[in-house]
Design a protein around this motif. Structure first.
Motif, PDB file in Angstrom:
ATOM      1  N   PRO A  42       6.373 -32.635 -75.766  1.00  0.00           N
ATOM      2  CA  PRO A  42       6.773 -32.093 -74.459  1.00  0.00           C
ATOM      3  C   PRO A  42       8.028 -31.233 -74.568  1.00  0.00           C
ATOM      4  O   PRO A  42       8.965 -31.583 -75.287  1.00  0.00           O
ATOM      5  CB  PRO A  42       7.053 -33.353 -73.617  1.00  0.00           C
ATOM      6  N   VAL A  43       7.996 -30.094 -73.880  1.00  0.00           N
ATOM      7  CA  VAL A  43       9.137 -29.170 -73.955  1.00  0.00           C
ATOM      8  C   VAL A  43       9.904 -29.231 -72.642  1.00  0.00           C
ATOM      9  O   VAL A  43       9.318 -29.200 -71.561  1.00  0.00           O
ATOM     10  CB  VAL A  43       8.649 -27.726 -74.213  1.00  0.00           C
ATOM     11  N   SER A  44      11.224 -29.350 -72.747  1.00  0.00           N
ATOM     12  CA  SER A  44      12.040 -29.315 -71.531  1.00  0.00           C
ATOM     13  C   SER A  44      13.262 -28.442 -71.759  1.00  0.00           C
ATOM     14  O   SER A  44      13.674 -28.202 -72.901  1.00  0.00           O
ATOM     15  CB  SER A  44      12.449 -30.724 -71.117  1.00  0.00           C
ATOM     16  N   PHE A  45      13.789 -27.952 -70.628  1.00  0.00           N
ATOM     17  CA  PHE A  45      14.978 -27.094 -70.673  1.00  0.00           C
ATOM     18  C   PHE A  45      16.096 -27.851 -69.960  1.00  0.00           C
ATOM     19  O   PHE A  45      16.092 -27.946 -68.742  1.00  0.00           O
ATOM     20  CB  PHE A  45      14.669 -25.763 -69.974  1.00  0.00           C
ATOM     21  N   PHE A  46      16.989 -28.439 -70.717  1.00  0.00           N
ATOM     22  CA  PHE A  46      18.059 -29.279 -70.183  1.00  0.00           C
ATOM     23  C   PHE A  46      17.524 -30.221 -69.088  1.00  0.00           C
ATOM     24  O   PHE A  46      18.031 -30.247 -67.973  1.00  0.00           O
ATOM     25  CB  PHE A  46      19.220 -28.426 -69.679  1.00  0.00           C
ATOM     26  N   GLY A  47      16.454 -30.956 -69.422  1.00  0.00           N
ATOM     27  CA  GLY A  47      15.924 -31.972 -68.507  1.00  0.00           C
ATOM     28  C   GLY A  47      14.805 -31.491 -67.598  1.00  0.00           C
ATOM     29  O   GLY A  47      14.108 -32.299 -66.993  1.00  0.00           O
ATOM     30  N   ILE A  48      14.628 -30.175 -67.485  1.00  0.00           N
ATOM     31  CA  ILE A  48      13.549 -29.655 -66.628  1.00  0.00           C
ATOM     32  C   ILE A  48      12.295 -29.493 -67.490  1.00  0.00           C
ATOM     33  O   ILE A  48      12.308 -28.731 -68.468  1.00  0.00           O
ATOM     34  CB  ILE A  48      13.930 -28.279 -66.026  1.00  0.00           C
ATOM     35  N   SER A  49      11.215 -30.208 -67.107  1.00  0.00           N
ATOM     36  CA  SER A  49       9.986 -30.131 -67.915  1.00  0.00           C
ATOM     37  C   SER A  49       9.328 -28.769 -67.794  1.00  0.00           C
ATOM     38  O   SER A  49       9.255 -28.210 -66.695  1.00  0.00           O
ATOM     39  CB  SER A  49       8.973 -31.168 -67.424  1.00  0.00           C
ATOM     40  N   LEU A  50       8.863 -28.267 -68.899  1.00  0.00           N
ATOM     41  CA  LEU A  50       8.165 -26.973 -68.899  1.00  0.00           C
ATOM     42  C   LEU A  50       6.722 -27.183 -69.328  1.00  0.00           C
ATOM     43  O   LEU A  50       6.422 -28.147 -70.043  1.00  0.00           O
ATOM     44  CB  LEU A  50       8.858 -26.008 -69.863  1.00  0.00           C
TER      45      LEU A  50
END
Ligand code: HEM
Ligand code: HEM
Length: 175
Positions: free
Chosen positions: A113-121
């Motif tokens: 799973p990829v996230s950007f500073f906690g935001i799931s993408l």
């Protein structure tokens, strides 16, 4: 402004801030990178976030580049040098876009799973069993190649500034 020809003599504040923040992010993304099985067992989320921040900054950077004014080459007599700089910078921009996208793709293929500073993408490719493929290999190598390119770029900037004395560093100086 440069009184000589009415052109700006430095990059805009926005371009300068993004340039230096990006340089720090690239180095930090390199240090936090992991390869192979470890990525699946324990995803380097900080690596993903730092790398995606590069992408998030490169988009407005390119817009600023197009809509804003760029200082003209320091020495208009040396047309080949201006062309070489243009090509070199275009290559760096290609890495700044391609590297995070290929990393995102690699993570997606690995099923991580990829996230950007906690935001799931979302994922951008279907997960596969086994090796994540050629683009993931390219990402791993390109991640190091960009450091060499940036080092060369910094050496050339230093050469301009110190040997040619054309004030190149001042064009990108935050001060
Ligand atoms: C990962 C690190 C770096 C990346 C990805 C990078 C990328 C770039 C790019 C794409 C440009 C072109 C800007 C444009 O015209 O749109 C640029 C310009 C510039 N960079 Fe870097 N850079 C990095 C590190 C450095 C370092 C360490 C130095 C200083 C020693 C430096 C000095 C400069 C200077 C002086 C310019 C302006 C060149 C000119 O006026 O033609 N950069 N950089
Ligand atoms: C833009 C800055 C980036 C740099 C400099 C960079 C650099 C690297 C490097 C050097 C490796 C190899 C590590 C090793 O083999 O020990 C690597 C692996 C990896 N990176 Fe990045 N990366 C960046 C962005 C990203 C982004 C944005 C993502 C995901 C959203 C990402 C996901 C991955 C994954 C999944 C691997 C492992 C690939 C595999 O094992 O096949 N990277 N990165």
């Amino acid at each position: 402004m440069d009184a000589r020809n009415g052109h700006v003599s430095r990059y805009s504040k926005g371009m300068i801030v993004i340039h230096w923040v990006t340089a720090v992010l690239i180095v930090a993304a390199w240090f936090t990178a992991e390869g192979g099985r470890h990525v699946v067992a324990n995803p380097p989320l900080l690596h993903f976030s730092l790398g995606l921040a590069v992408l998030a900054l490169t988009v407005p950077r390119l817009i600023l580049r197009v809509v804003g004014q760029t200082p003209p080459p320091p020495d208009e007599r040396r047309a080949w040098m201006a062309l070489a700089a243009k090509i070199g910078h275009a290559v760096l921009y290609a890495f700044l876009i391609g590297l995070p996208l290929s990393g995102w793709y690699a993570a997606s293929r690995l099923g991580v799973p990829v996230s950007f500073f906690g935001i799931s993408l979302p994922t951008i490719a279907a997960p596969v069993q086994g090796a994540p493929g050629m683009i993931a290999d390219i990402h791993e190598n390109a991640g190091t190649v960009i450091l060499y390119l940036a080092g060369l770029h910094a050496l050339i900037a230093g050469w301009h500034h110190i040997v040619l004395r054309d004030g190149t560093l001042r064009r990108m100086s935050p001060l």
